[in-house]
Design an enzyme around this catalytic site. Structure first.
Site, PDB file in Angstrom:
ATOM      1  N   ARG A 256       7.375   3.261  -7.525  1.00 36.75           N
ATOM      2  CA  ARG A 256       6.481   2.972  -8.826  1.00 36.75           C
ATOM      3  C   ARG A 256       5.419   4.131  -8.644  1.00 36.75           C
ATOM      4  O   ARG A 256       5.323   4.538  -7.727  1.00 36.75           O
ATOM      5  CB  ARG A 256       5.741   1.809  -8.828  1.00 36.75           C
ATOM      6  CG  ARG A 256       6.570   0.689  -9.064  1.00 36.75           C
ATOM      7  CD  ARG A 256       5.829  -0.572  -8.851  1.00 36.75           C
ATOM      8  NE  ARG A 256       5.613  -1.002  -7.505  1.00 36.75           N
ATOM      9  CZ  ARG A 256       4.925  -2.262  -7.196  1.00 36.75           C
ATOM     10  NH1 ARG A 256       4.488  -2.928  -8.010  1.00 36.75           N
ATOM     11  NH2 ARG A 256       4.764  -2.329  -5.824  1.00 36.75           N
ATOM     12  N   PRO A 257       5.227   4.985  -9.854  1.00 34.06           N
ATOM     13  CA  PRO A 257       3.899   5.569  -9.927  1.00 34.06           C
ATOM     14  C   PRO A 257       2.771   4.916  -9.337  1.00 34.06           C
ATOM     15  O   PRO A 257       2.402   3.996  -9.512  1.00 34.06           O
ATOM     16  CB  PRO A 257       3.597   6.174 -11.171  1.00 34.06           C
ATOM     17  CG  PRO A 257       4.593   5.290 -11.992  1.00 34.06           C
ATOM     18  CD  PRO A 257       5.363   4.554 -11.176  1.00 34.06           C
TER      19      PRO A 257
ATOM     20  N   GLY B 229       2.737   6.533   8.579  1.00 34.66           N
ATOM     21  CA  GLY B 229       3.826   7.109   9.110  1.00 34.66           C
ATOM     22  C   GLY B 229       3.693   8.402   9.749  1.00 34.66           C
ATOM     23  O   GLY B 229       4.313   8.272  11.003  1.00 34.66           O
TER      24      GLY B 229
ATOM     25  N   HIS C  44       7.098   3.669   5.200  1.00 39.95           N
ATOM     26  CA  HIS C  44       6.428   4.935   6.218  1.00 39.95           C
ATOM     27  C   HIS C  44       6.951   6.027   6.107  1.00 39.95           C
ATOM     28  O   HIS C  44       8.192   5.911   6.950  1.00 39.95           O
ATOM     29  CB  HIS C  44       5.871   4.070   7.571  1.00 39.95           C
ATOM     30  CG  HIS C  44       4.885   2.979   7.368  1.00 39.95           C
ATOM     31  ND1 HIS C  44       4.511   2.281   8.375  1.00 39.95           N
ATOM     32  CD2 HIS C  44       4.299   2.389   6.192  1.00 39.95           C
ATOM     33  CE1 HIS C  44       3.798   1.121   8.196  1.00 39.95           C
ATOM     34  NE2 HIS C  44       3.725   1.208   6.809  1.00 39.95           N
TER      35      HIS C  44
ATOM     36  N   GLY D  11      -3.045   0.831   1.314  1.00 39.82           N
ATOM     37  CA  GLY D  11      -1.874   1.388   1.843  1.00 39.82           C
ATOM     38  C   GLY D  11      -1.463   2.758   1.357  1.00 39.82           C
ATOM     39  O   GLY D  11      -2.080   3.432   0.794  1.00 39.82           O
ATOM     40  N   ASP D  12      -0.356   3.369   2.021  1.00 40.57           N
ATOM     41  CA  ASP D  12       0.177   4.615   1.838  1.00 40.57           C
ATOM     42  C   ASP D  12      -0.677   5.797   2.148  1.00 40.57           C
ATOM     43  O   ASP D  12      -0.855   6.931   1.573  1.00 40.57           O
ATOM     44  CB  ASP D  12       0.731   4.730   0.308  1.00 40.57           C
ATOM     45  CG  ASP D  12       1.655   3.737  -0.065  1.00 40.57           C
ATOM     46  OD1 ASP D  12       2.557   3.315   0.908  1.00 40.57           O
ATOM     47  OD2 ASP D  12       1.851   3.158  -1.136  1.00 40.57           O
TER      48      ASP D  12
HETATM   49  P1  GDP Z   1       2.177   5.153   4.680  1.00 41.62           P
HETATM   50  O1  GDP Z   1       2.810   4.103   4.119  1.00 41.62           O
HETATM   51  O2  GDP Z   1       0.883   4.998   4.957  1.00 41.62           O
HETATM   52  O3  GDP Z   1       2.931   5.437   6.190  1.00 41.62           O
HETATM   53  O4  GDP Z   1       2.321   6.228   3.645  1.00 41.62           O
HETATM   54  P2  GDP Z   1       3.564   6.829   2.836  1.00 41.62           P
HETATM   55  O5  GDP Z   1       4.800   7.307   3.457  1.00 41.62           O
HETATM   56  O6  GDP Z   1       3.836   5.657   1.972  1.00 41.62           O
HETATM   57  O7  GDP Z   1       2.833   7.768   1.815  1.00 41.62           O
HETATM   58  C1  GDP Z   1       2.442   8.998   2.381  1.00 41.62           C
HETATM   59  C2  GDP Z   1       2.867  10.259   1.855  1.00 41.62           C
HETATM   60  O8  GDP Z   1       2.111  11.416   2.148  1.00 41.62           O
HETATM   61  C3  GDP Z   1       4.390  10.439   2.460  1.00 41.62           C
HETATM   62  O9  GDP Z   1       5.234  11.049   1.651  1.00 41.62           O
HETATM   63  C4  GDP Z   1       4.008  11.508   3.251  1.00 41.62           C
HETATM   64  O10 GDP Z   1       4.995  12.307   3.986  1.00 41.62           O
HETATM   65  C5  GDP Z   1       2.915  12.318   2.932  1.00 41.62           C
HETATM   66  N1  GDP Z   1       1.998  12.865   3.875  1.00 41.62           N
HETATM   67  C6  GDP Z   1       1.210  12.311   4.739  1.00 41.62           C
HETATM   68  N2  GDP Z   1       0.379  12.963   5.146  1.00 41.62           N
HETATM   69  C7  GDP Z   1       0.432  14.059   4.619  1.00 41.62           C
HETATM   70  C8  GDP Z   1      -0.635  15.178   4.291  1.00 41.62           C
HETATM   71  O11 GDP Z   1      -1.664  15.421   5.081  1.00 41.62           O
HETATM   72  N3  GDP Z   1      -0.461  16.237   3.415  1.00 41.62           N
HETATM   73  C9  GDP Z   1       0.635  15.833   2.662  1.00 41.62           C
HETATM   74  N4  GDP Z   1       0.571  16.884   1.398  1.00 41.62           N
HETATM   75  N5  GDP Z   1       1.529  14.971   2.514  1.00 41.62           N
HETATM   76  C10 GDP Z   1       1.244  13.898   3.567  1.00 41.62           C
HETATM   77  P1  IMO Z   2       2.511   0.564   3.407  1.00 40.16           P
HETATM   78  O1  IMO Z   2       2.688   0.038   4.839  1.00 40.16           O
HETATM   79  C1  IMO Z   2       1.239   0.057  -0.870  1.00 40.16           C
HETATM   80  C2  IMO Z   2       1.082  -3.975  -2.131  1.00 40.16           C
HETATM   81  C3  IMO Z   2       1.932  -4.229  -3.298  1.00 40.16           C
HETATM   82  C4  IMO Z   2       1.265  -5.369  -4.030  1.00 40.16           C
HETATM   83  C5  IMO Z   2       0.809  -6.153  -3.186  1.00 40.16           C
HETATM   84  C6  IMO Z   2       1.677  -7.473  -2.832  1.00 40.16           C
HETATM   85  O2  IMO Z   2       3.648   1.403   2.851  1.00 40.16           O
HETATM   86  O3  IMO Z   2       0.832   1.401   3.173  1.00 40.16           O
HETATM   87  P2  IMO Z   2       3.934  -7.888  -1.597  1.00 40.16           P
HETATM   88  O4  IMO Z   2       5.131  -7.174  -2.092  1.00 40.16           O
HETATM   89  O5  IMO Z   2       3.262  -7.161  -0.370  1.00 40.16           O
HETATM   90  O6  IMO Z   2       3.846  -9.379  -1.691  1.00 40.16           O
HETATM   91  O7  IMO Z   2       2.974  -7.128  -2.750  1.00 40.16           O
HETATM   92  O8  IMO Z   2       0.394  -5.213  -1.891  1.00 40.16           O
HETATM   93  N1  IMO Z   2       1.735  -3.233  -1.124  1.00 40.16           N
HETATM   94  C7  IMO Z   2       1.693  -2.163  -0.641  1.00 40.16           C
HETATM   95  N2  IMO Z   2       1.264  -1.125  -1.434  1.00 40.16           N
HETATM   96  N3  IMO Z   2       1.768   0.005   0.415  1.00 40.16           N
HETATM   97  C8  IMO Z   2       2.064  -0.853   1.122  1.00 40.16           C
HETATM   98  O9  IMO Z   2       2.753  -0.787   2.567  1.00 40.16           O
HETATM   99  C9  IMO Z   2       2.255  -1.968   0.466  1.00 40.16           C
HETATM  100  N4  IMO Z   2       2.526  -3.321   1.026  1.00 40.16           N
HETATM  101  C10 IMO Z   2       2.337  -4.110   0.068  1.00 40.16           C
HETATM  102  O10 IMO Z   2       2.297  -3.163  -3.957  1.00 40.16           O
HETATM  103  O11 IMO Z   2       0.347  -4.846  -4.875  1.00 40.16           O
HETATM  104 MG    MG Z   3       3.702   3.642   2.392  1.00 39.27          MG
END
Ligand code: GDP
Ligand code: IMO
Ligand code: MG
Length: 422
Positions: free
Chosen positions: A301-302, A16, A40, A11-12
């Site tokens: 969370r970190p 987005g 996202h 994830g993350d």
């Molecule tokens: P997602 O859950 O996959 O959509 O990702 P998140 O939004 O939770 O976390 C990604 C973070 O990295 C967000 O704060 C974005 O704005 C940032 N981000 C995405 N692509 C880049 C990149 O190429 N470089 C940097 N520095 N930040 C990015």
């Molecule tokens: P995006 O779409 C990071 C993780 C939770 C936990 C496990 C189960 O932003 O990438 P849940 O609440 O789904 O029952 O938790 O899954 N988890 C994610 N971690 N990014 C996410 O979504 C997540 N969606 C669920 O942290 O470990």
């Molecule tokens: Mg995310």
């Protein structure tokens, strides 16, 4: 054209951002699984939008957003999100469809999620406590309540009372305060009024759009390493994340998808518990966490940090049938002397593939690393691949070769325009 965006790690990965980018050309943008456990981020100028339920390309003026049947909805979160974007001048009138088939997250689901986590003690999973697991559990055991019931209020009340009575008994076993049925019903009645204008049969719309060769963008949530089947279960989320989830979660046949994008973050992060073979506990992890702002979009969370795990990513690109890669956050690695990637797993002296591992093996195995020299330059302003430092180019080319899939986009910053196209 149908594009699917999937997270290749835990994830993350930056889904987005990619969804917003591909949204430039999209007619429809679809969320098809998960709930508001997803976060996202889209960055437009100095504004940051953390989307939890709305499709991340909803800010694009021509895009119609669809929350398809596989998504589970916390109505309060969705209404807040709608109000937030409308406050900034993005009207969602005739621009958002919510499927009648989506299941609803109820107050007792959130209470149960929390109660189970607390009861697990040191074995807690680290869920987002948004009620995700309990809501999907009710869905598959025929105890769910859907958006459909919002259309039929008497049915909603009847079902809600029945479920709340049982759930309150379970909460009692956990010694947790029961939910207030009367108050919850009043709240959901208010939510109903606000959501009714958006509720429709999303399948018909998507079928017609696909037949008319419209541009459809499917937004995966979480990451394949959290998939309910292919994760180190129970360190999972409640939904399937792989390509097949498009079919079950929206009705679109997978065979209609043209591009399956795997989003690969140049290192890895994880929120929540469970094994993470390449996890770092040193200063490098702190450096990456701070530079990359690796704090949960949903829970704050970190995030745990590790080296890129290509053994895991190779598996996820295979199981999803990916044909395009977007690498993200490679700018965060600038300034590191050495960068490592995991190219395989070794357990008791023998190589073992990810697919043969459960959580116990993943916790015990040793990653096999390949080391790369780093680069010093700030690369956020680079727009041509050839302009990247040679060591950065080599890193990208290695990933491409290892996965055997072309890297089409390299993201070098959080902003919309900070990308390199190949
Ligand atoms: P997602 O859950 O996959 O959509 O990702 P998140 O939004 O939770 O976390 C990604 C973070 O990295 C967000 O704060 C974005 O704005 C940032 N981000 C995405 N692509 C880049 C990149 O190429 N470089 C940097 N520095 N930040 C990015
Ligand atoms: P995006 O779409 C990071 C993780 C939770 C936990 C496990 C189960 O932003 O990438 P849940 O609440 O789904 O029952 O938790 O899954 N988890 C994610 N971690 N990014 C996410 O979504 C997540 N969606 C669920 O942290 O470990
Ligand atoms: Mg995310």
């Amino acid at each position: 054209m149908i594009n699917l965006v999937i997270g290749s790690q835990w994830g993350d990965e930056g889904k987005g951002k990619l969804v917003d980018l591909l949204g430039r050309d999209a007619d429809f943008a679809v969320r098809f699984h998960g709930g508001n456990n997803a976060g996202h981020t889209v960055v437009v100028g100095d504004k940051k939008y953390p989307f939890h339920l709305l499709p991340s390309s909803i800010l694009r003026s021509q895009v119609v957003g669809i929350i398809a049947n596989g998504v589970i909805i916390d109505p309060k979160v969705l209404i807040t999100e709608i109000e937030n974007v409308e406050k900034d001048g993005y009207s969602l009138k005739n621009k958002l469809i919510i499927s009648t088939r989506c299941h609803l997250i109820m107050p007792y689901h959130k209470a149960l999620d929390e109660a189970y986590e607390n009861a697990r003690g040191k074995n807690k999973l680290g869920t987002t406590k948004r009620g995700i697991g309990p809501t999907y559990a009710d869905k598959v055991s025929y105890n769910g309540i859907r958006v459909y019931e919002l259309l039929n209020w008497e049915l909603f009340v009847e079902k809600f009372k029945f479920q709340a009575k049982i759930k309150n008994q379970i909460l009692k076993l956990f010694k947790v305060k029961p939910i207030n049925v009367k108050k919850s019903l009043e709240e959901y009645k208010k939510y109903r009024g606000k959501l009714l204008p958006y509720i429709a049969d999303s399948y018909q719309l998507l079928k017609k759009a696909a037949n008319a060769k419209k541009n459809i963008l499917l937004e995966g949530a979480h990451g394949v390493m959290l998939d309910n089947d292919f994760s180190p279960y129970p360190y999972a989320t409640g939904s399937n994340v792989v390509t097949g989830a498009v079919n079950t979660g929206s009705g679109l046949p997978d065979s209609k998808i043209d591009n399956i994008w795997s989003v690969v973050k140049a290192y890895l992060s994880r929120v929540g518990g469970g094994p993470l073979p390449t996890e770092l506990f040193d200063k490098t992890a702190d450096k990456i966490r701070e530079a990359g702002h690796e704090y949960g979009t949903t829970t704050g969370r970190p995030r745990r940090i590790g080296w890129l795990d290509l053994e895991a990513v190779k598996f996820t690109t295979e199981v999803t049938g990916s044909n395009k890669i977007a690498i993200t956050k490679i700018d965060i690695l600038s300034g590191l002397k050495e960068i490592k990637v995991c190219v395989g797993y070794k357990l008791k002296g023998k190589m073992i593939p990810y697919s043969s591992c459960g959580y116990k093996e993943l916790a015990e195995l040793q990653p096999v690393y390949k080391s790369f020299p780093g680069w010093k330059e700030d690369i956020t302003g680079v727009r041509k691949f050839e302009r990247l430092p040679k060591n950065c180019q080599s890193y990208v080319k290695y990933i491409e070769k290892f996965l055997g899939i072309p890297v089409k986009i390299v993201s070098v910053g959080a902003e919309r325009e900070e990308n390199i196209y190949r």
